[in-house]
Scaffold this motif. Structure first.
Motif, PDB file in Angstrom:
ATOM      1  N   GLN A 303       2.416 -36.293 -44.153  1.00  0.00           N
ATOM      2  CA  GLN A 303       3.018 -35.463 -45.197  1.00  0.00           C
ATOM      3  C   GLN A 303       2.414 -34.062 -45.306  1.00  0.00           C
ATOM      4  N   VAL A 304       1.409 -33.753 -44.489  1.00  0.00           N
ATOM      5  CA  VAL A 304       0.815 -32.415 -44.530  1.00  0.00           C
ATOM      6  C   VAL A 304       1.829 -31.397 -44.008  1.00  0.00           C
ATOM      7  N   ASP A 305       2.079 -30.378 -44.787  1.00  0.00           N
ATOM      8  CA  ASP A 305       3.046 -29.346 -44.422  1.00  0.00           C
ATOM      9  C   ASP A 305       2.642 -28.683 -43.112  1.00  0.00           C
ATOM     10  N   GLY A 306       3.572 -28.632 -42.168  1.00  0.00           N
ATOM     11  CA  GLY A 306       3.306 -28.005 -40.888  1.00  0.00           C
ATOM     12  C   GLY A 306       3.016 -28.971 -39.761  1.00  0.00           C
ATOM     13  N   VAL A 307       2.788 -30.252 -40.084  1.00  0.00           N
ATOM     14  CA  VAL A 307       2.547 -31.247 -39.035  1.00  0.00           C
ATOM     15  C   VAL A 307       3.878 -31.626 -38.396  1.00  0.00           C
ATOM     16  N   THR A 308       3.934 -31.576 -37.062  1.00  0.00           N
ATOM     17  CA  THR A 308       5.160 -31.878 -36.326  1.00  0.00           C
ATOM     18  C   THR A 308       5.218 -33.340 -35.917  1.00  0.00           C
ATOM     19  N   SER A 309       4.175 -33.830 -35.270  1.00  0.00           N
ATOM     20  CA  SER A 309       4.121 -35.223 -34.807  1.00  0.00           C
ATOM     21  C   SER A 309       2.662 -35.628 -34.720  1.00  0.00           C
ATOM     22  N   THR A 310       2.354 -36.813 -35.220  1.00  0.00           N
ATOM     23  CA  THR A 310       0.979 -37.301 -35.265  1.00  0.00           C
ATOM     24  C   THR A 310       0.743 -38.266 -34.108  1.00  0.00           C
TER      25      THR A 310
END
Length: 350
Positions: A303-310
């Motif tokens: 849910q961190v803004d800016g994260v594309t894929s974990t």
């Protein structure tokens, strides 16, 4: 499964990326086959590997993970178009990989060709530089004055970047890779590659993967803001901080077969008193919300803004299922507030 645009490319990747670095050491070909099949069935379309894997890196296991993936591709050729495959060229410092030399245009070309052979595929969707030639503030080297930026010859580094970029651009034009990315780099590194691509009309950096987790948030906000506005996908690796956020290493525990039982190239730098105090607090939060500690860490990262894929990794199917299920979990305001309180108390535990 949710999908996000991969930086400035036209590719869409699942918000979960299947990491593979234990395949060939802690995991067998059979294990990897099961993980890939299950991940694809869950809608994951993004798999990450590297020529250096398996980990911890050794001459004996060098290239084995790519080989394992290649074996799966060879028996599932009709599936190749259904997922985004990422790999990496190893940086300097490993004597058994090109004599430990720096990354250069010449070594990029050589490494891509060798990876394609091991992977048994005609192209790699995202080809990444595993770490830059200069020492970067990663792997526990992010505290003030641990490394010296003023001793870096920026002009020399930039010329090296241009040589690398020209080779990557040629590989794109040849169809060997579709896009290139960075790993364990900084805003300066990202922006230098962007400037060079614009100045010389060369392929543009598409993504960067850096360590990011509840125990290691140094990329927020500055690097991630840079990624968002430069259209560079941000891909967190080690969202469980080497597994410690699962709680399995609390109180000195070392479960048989776990990663912390193996020698680590950079040592157990995450194993600190503050780490374990923070993990204990996160475990309490997870219990209150009826999820596992690993799921709390992954749901937070998502849910961190800016994260594309974990990028996740698992050594068992049970772990893989638990981790993937975390991306269906929504953390509400009360849980996020509790997490934020721990982050304030332990902003940099290692």
């Amino acid at each position: 499964m949710k999908y996000n645009k991969l930086g400035s490319s036209q590719l869409s990747v699942s918000e979960v990326c299947l990491g593979s670095m234990t395949w060939g050491n802690q995991n067998t070909q059979h294990d990897a086959n099961q993980q890939i099949d299950y991940a694809l069935a869950q809608g994951i379309n993004f798999i990450d590997t590297a020529e250096m894997y398996a980990v911890p890196p050794t001459e004996k296991t060098y290239g084995t993970t790519e080989t394992i993936i290649g074996n799966w591709i060879a028996t599932n050729q009709n599936q190749r178009e259904n997922f985004i495959l990422a790999s990496k060229i190893a940086g300097n410092g490993l004597a058994y990989i090109r004599g430990g030399s720096d990354i250069s245009g010449e070594t990029v070309t050589q490494a891509i060709d060798n990876s394609l052979k091991r992977l048994q595929t005609d192209y790699i969707d995202l080809y990444q530089l595993h770490w830059p030639n200069r020492t970067s503030p990663h792997f526990g080297k992010h505290h003030p004055n641990h490394i010296s930026f003023t001793n870096v010859n920026a002009e020399q580094e930039t010329q090296g970047m241009l040589d690398i970029l020209q080779a990557l651009d040629k590989a794109v034009k040849q169809g060997k890779i579709r896009h290139f990315g960075l790993s364990d780099d900084t805003p300066w590194g990202i922006n230098q590659y962007i400037k060079l691509s614009e100045a010389h009309n060369l392929t543009r950096v598409t993504a960067i993967q850096n360590e990011f987790s509840l125990l290691h948030t140094k990329d927020w906000p500055y690097l991630i803001e840079n990624c968002v506005h430069q259209e560079v996908a941000y891909l967190p690796w080690s969202p469980l901080a080497g597994g410690v956020l699962s709680g399995k290493y609390l109180n000195g525990a070392r479960p048989e077969g776990s990663r912390w039982c193996h020698a680590q190239r950079n040592g157990l730098f995450r194993d600190t008193q503050n780490t374990h105090q923070a993990v204990s607090r996160y475990m309490q939060i997870a219990e209150q919300h009826n999820i596992t500690p690993a799921q709390l860490a992954l749901a937070w990262c998502k849910q961190v803004d800016g994260v594309t894929s974990t990028i996740i990794g698992a050594t068992s199917m049970a772990q893989l299922k638990e981790d993937i299920a975390a991306f269906d979990i929504q953390l509400y305001a009360d849980a996020l507030k509790q997490v934020a309180d721990v982050l304030k108390d332990f902003p940099a535990p290692f």
